[in-house]
Design an enzyme around this catalytic site. Structure first.
Site, PDB file in Angstrom:
ATOM      1  N   ASN A  10      -9.227   8.427  17.326  1.00 31.90           N
ATOM      2  CA  ASN A  10      -9.962   7.845  16.201  1.00 31.90           C
ATOM      3  C   ASN A  10     -11.294   7.348  16.770  1.00 31.90           C
ATOM      4  O   ASN A  10     -11.342   6.313  17.425  1.00 31.90           O
ATOM      5  CB  ASN A  10      -9.144   6.689  15.611  1.00 31.90           C
ATOM      6  CG  ASN A  10      -9.930   5.896  14.582  1.00 31.90           C
ATOM      7  OD1 ASN A  10     -10.974   6.343  14.110  1.00 31.90           O
ATOM      8  ND2 ASN A  10      -9.427   4.722  14.228  1.00 31.90           N
ATOM      9  N   LYS A  12     -13.830   6.250  15.206  1.00 31.83           N
ATOM     10  CA  LYS A  12     -14.489   5.183  14.426  1.00 31.83           C
ATOM     11  C   LYS A  12     -15.960   5.544  14.201  1.00 31.83           C
ATOM     12  O   LYS A  12     -16.276   6.715  14.057  1.00 31.83           O
ATOM     13  CB  LYS A  12     -14.305   3.825  15.116  1.00 31.83           C
ATOM     14  CG  LYS A  12     -12.837   3.604  15.481  1.00 31.83           C
ATOM     15  CD  LYS A  12     -12.499   2.204  15.882  1.00 31.83           C
ATOM     16  CE  LYS A  12     -10.999   2.135  16.158  1.00 31.83           C
ATOM     17  NZ  LYS A  12     -10.507   0.795  16.410  1.00 31.83           N
ATOM     18  N   HIS A  96      -6.317   2.762   7.711  1.00 33.96           N
ATOM     19  CA  HIS A  96      -6.566   2.099   8.996  1.00 33.96           C
ATOM     20  C   HIS A  96      -6.846   0.604   8.749  1.00 33.96           C
ATOM     21  O   HIS A  96      -7.455   0.249   7.743  1.00 33.96           O
ATOM     22  CB  HIS A  96      -7.750   2.757   9.710  1.00 33.96           C
ATOM     23  CG  HIS A  96      -7.908   2.256  11.114  1.00 33.96           C
ATOM     24  ND1 HIS A  96      -8.571   1.083  11.402  1.00 33.96           N
ATOM     25  CD2 HIS A  96      -7.445   2.733  12.293  1.00 33.96           C
ATOM     26  CE1 HIS A  96      -8.512   0.874  12.708  1.00 33.96           C
ATOM     27  NE2 HIS A  96      -7.836   1.860  13.276  1.00 33.96           N
ATOM     28  N   GLU A  98      -8.973  -1.342   9.860  1.00 31.13           N
ATOM     29  CA  GLU A  98     -10.378  -1.698   9.647  1.00 31.13           C
ATOM     30  C   GLU A  98     -10.797  -1.388   8.210  1.00 31.13           C
ATOM     31  O   GLU A  98     -11.628  -2.095   7.634  1.00 31.13           O
ATOM     32  CB  GLU A  98     -11.266  -0.975  10.678  1.00 31.13           C
ATOM     33  CG  GLU A  98     -11.140  -1.636  12.047  1.00 31.13           C
ATOM     34  CD  GLU A  98     -11.294  -0.698  13.234  1.00 31.13           C
ATOM     35  OE1 GLU A  98     -11.848   0.400  13.086  1.00 31.13           O
ATOM     36  OE2 GLU A  98     -10.832  -1.085  14.338  1.00 31.13           O
ATOM     37  N   GLU A 168       0.120   0.286  14.164  1.00 34.47           N
ATOM     38  CA  GLU A 168      -0.999  -0.307  14.901  1.00 34.47           C
ATOM     39  C   GLU A 168      -1.017  -1.813  14.669  1.00 34.47           C
ATOM     40  O   GLU A 168      -1.595  -2.282  13.680  1.00 34.47           O
ATOM     41  CB  GLU A 168      -2.326   0.300  14.426  1.00 34.47           C
ATOM     42  CG  GLU A 168      -2.414   1.783  14.669  1.00 34.47           C
ATOM     43  CD  GLU A 168      -3.861   2.240  14.843  1.00 34.47           C
ATOM     44  OE1 GLU A 168      -4.136   2.878  15.859  1.00 34.47           O
ATOM     45  OE2 GLU A 168      -4.707   1.928  13.982  1.00 34.47           O
ATOM     46  N   GLY A 174      -8.421  -2.694  19.938  1.00 32.24           N
ATOM     47  CA  GLY A 174      -9.708  -2.997  20.555  1.00 32.24           C
ATOM     48  C   GLY A 174      -9.723  -4.307  21.323  1.00 32.24           C
ATOM     49  O   GLY A 174     -10.780  -4.809  21.692  1.00 32.24           O
ATOM     50  N   SER A 214      -5.086  -0.319  21.770  1.00 32.66           N
ATOM     51  CA  SER A 214      -5.406  -0.396  23.200  1.00 32.66           C
ATOM     52  C   SER A 214      -4.576   0.552  24.061  1.00 32.66           C
ATOM     53  O   SER A 214      -4.154   0.187  25.165  1.00 32.66           O
ATOM     54  CB  SER A 214      -5.285  -1.841  23.705  1.00 32.66           C
ATOM     55  OG  SER A 214      -6.209  -2.674  23.027  1.00 32.66           O
TER      56      SER A 214
HETATM   57  P1  PGA Z   1      -8.116   1.013  20.169  1.00 32.42           P
HETATM   58  O1  PGA Z   1      -8.108   1.433  18.608  1.00 32.42           O
HETATM   59  O2  PGA Z   1      -7.412   2.107  20.908  1.00 32.42           O
HETATM   60  O3  PGA Z   1      -9.572   0.887  20.519  1.00 32.42           O
HETATM   61  O4  PGA Z   1      -7.378  -0.283  20.269  1.00 32.42           O
HETATM   62  C1  PGA Z   1      -6.983   2.020  18.016  1.00 32.42           C
HETATM   63  C2  PGA Z   1      -7.250   2.256  16.550  1.00 32.42           C
HETATM   64  O5  PGA Z   1      -7.914   1.435  15.910  1.00 32.42           O
HETATM   65  O6  PGA Z   1      -6.804   3.287  15.988  1.00 32.42           O
END
Ligand code: PGA
Length: 250
Positions: A10, A12, A96, A98, A168, A174, A214
């Site tokens: 992903n 983003k 997601h 976000e 998640e 992140g 992460s």
């Molecule tokens: P990350 O993001 O690996 O940077 O923690 C995962 C995601 O948001 O799908």
């Protein structure tokens, strides 16, 4: 039958078309003979064309990070399932955290998007997960149950056959904090139980549940060692070809 693992990137809101081409130039040779897992990269919409062009004939599929549930109309800024298919996307991330946190995504819009994606023949990757306050208040199970129940609402087992879920935990996205493999496996079992209630045991057994939050080359192997973890949804560590290839090859 064992579930084939799916490792998804992903990106983003990172990379332009030139950077997308550069990524695949470096990434494709690193995974060229990798057949064990399915590999998907989800770049921003404006990179889809470059990504599809770069990966045609390879073992890497391309997906989008979101979509709208209507086929066309006066919906400024939105992208439809048909448009994604025409752009040769095969996968789409839905719900997601976000999108839920910053852009008003709700359990109900996730359900509408999921129905539309399945109807169109896309493979949806539906994200669920609790925020830190919910985990600390002991609400993780309630939150996951609610998110699954509402996402799966009024979808038949027959339609849901391609459905992929990504667990998640929002506090792990992140942040460099990863759920322990055991903690993730517990959440995955609960999600699989919800899927069994909605779609029956057979589909639930074959449904892939990815872990996200992460995931890095250093922790991919121990996460994938859990039988309940059927792959990963990778944010930050998927932006670099070497690091994403190391995760794919865990
Ligand atoms: P990350 O993001 O690996 O940077 O923690 C995962 C995601 O948001 O799908």
């Amino acid at each position: 039958m064992p579930r084939q693992r799916l490792i998804a990137a992903n990106w983003k809101m990172y990379k332009n078309p030139d950077q997308t081409r550069e990524f695949f130039q470096a990434f494709l040779p690193l995974v060229a003979d990798h057949t064990r897992d399915e590999i998907v990269v989800c770049p921003p919409y404006t990179d889809l064309h470059a990504a599809v062009e770069a990966t045609t004939g390879s073992n890497v599929a391309i997906g989008a990070q979101d979509m709208y549930w209507k086929e066309e109309g006066a919906f400024t800024g939105e992208i439809s399932p048909g448009m994604l298919l025409a752009a040769e996307c095969t996968h789409v991330i839905i719900g997601h955290s976000e999108r839920r946190q910053y852009f008003g995504e709700t359990d109900d819009t996730v359900n509408l998007k999921l129905k539309a994606a399945l109807e169109a023949g896309l493979t949806p990757i539906v994200c669920v997960g609790e925020v830190l306050e919910e985990r600390e208040a002991g609400l993780t199970e309630d939150v996951l149950r609610r998110q699954c129940l509402r996402a799966f609402h009024a979808i038949s087992a027959k339609k849901a056959s391609r459905l992929v879920i990504a667990y998640e935990p929002v506090w792990a996205i992140g942040t460099g904090k990863t759920a322990t493999p055991q903690l993730a496996a517990e959440a995955h079992s609960l999600i699989r139980t919800e899927a069994a209630k909605a779609f029956g045991d057979r589909l639930a057994e074959s449904m892939r549940i990815l872990y996200g939050g992460s995931v890095k080359p250093e922790n991919a192997k121990s996460l994938m060692a859990e039988e309940e973890i059927d792959g990963a949804l990778v944010g930050g560590a998927s932006l670099d070809a070497q690091s994403f290839a190391a995760i794919v090859k865990y």
